[in-house]
Design a protein around this motif. Structure first.
Motif: not given
Length: 146
Positions: A7-11, A92-100, A102-105, A130-132
């Motif tokens: 991991l992570p699955s996103v690079s 990992d799946y859920n972190f990046f699912y909800y954390y878009q 941070v990664l792309n606005g 989003k506010k954080i």
């Protein structure tokens, strides 16, 4: 742990996904009963100040670790995901699912059909995350989240 599980699955061209997911894992394991079993976010937020303090704004640098608000958002997301018993791959799946955000606005608005119960829970917190991430929730307010 990330390297053990591939991991992570996103690079990206920076260290940001690795560092932010590591922050998320920290929040997750601080909440989990088989971790540190901290059920109040305020218990872990103050302890997390050092990690967010090494956030940076050098977004094109290979060593970029995420901005301080991104790092705060990552640990909060991990803490929220700690409500559920997830494997490393599922985290990992859920972190990046909800954390878009941070990664792309943006934040994913589609339902997470793979985890409907978790999705119903997380939908309550997307505006807060989003506010954080945007800095609308200050470091002081962050320490007081429930």
């Amino acid at each position: 742990m990330q390297y053990i599980f591939g991991l992570p699955s996103v690079s990206e061209s920076t260290a940001r996904p690795n560092e932010l997911e590591a922050d998320g894992f920290a929040g997750y394991y601080l909440r989990r009963p088989n971790g540190y079993n901290q059920t109040s976010f305020a218990q872990i937020a103050a302890a997390y100040e050092f990690a967010q303090s090494i956030g940076d704004y050098q977004t094109t640098s290979a060593g970029h670790h995420g901005t301080p608000p991104q790092r705060r958002s990552a640990v909060r997301l991990g803490f929220l995901l700690g409500q559920y018993d997830l494997s490393a791959a599922d985290f990992d799946y859920n972190f990046f699912y909800y954390y878009q955000g941070v990664l792309n606005g943006t934040y994913k608005m589609a339902k997470n059909s793979k985890y409907p119960e978790l999705d119903a829970y997380m939908s309550q917190y997307l505006d807060e995350l989003k506010k954080i991430q945007s800095g609308e929730i200050s470091a002081e307010e962050f320490k007081e989240l429930k």
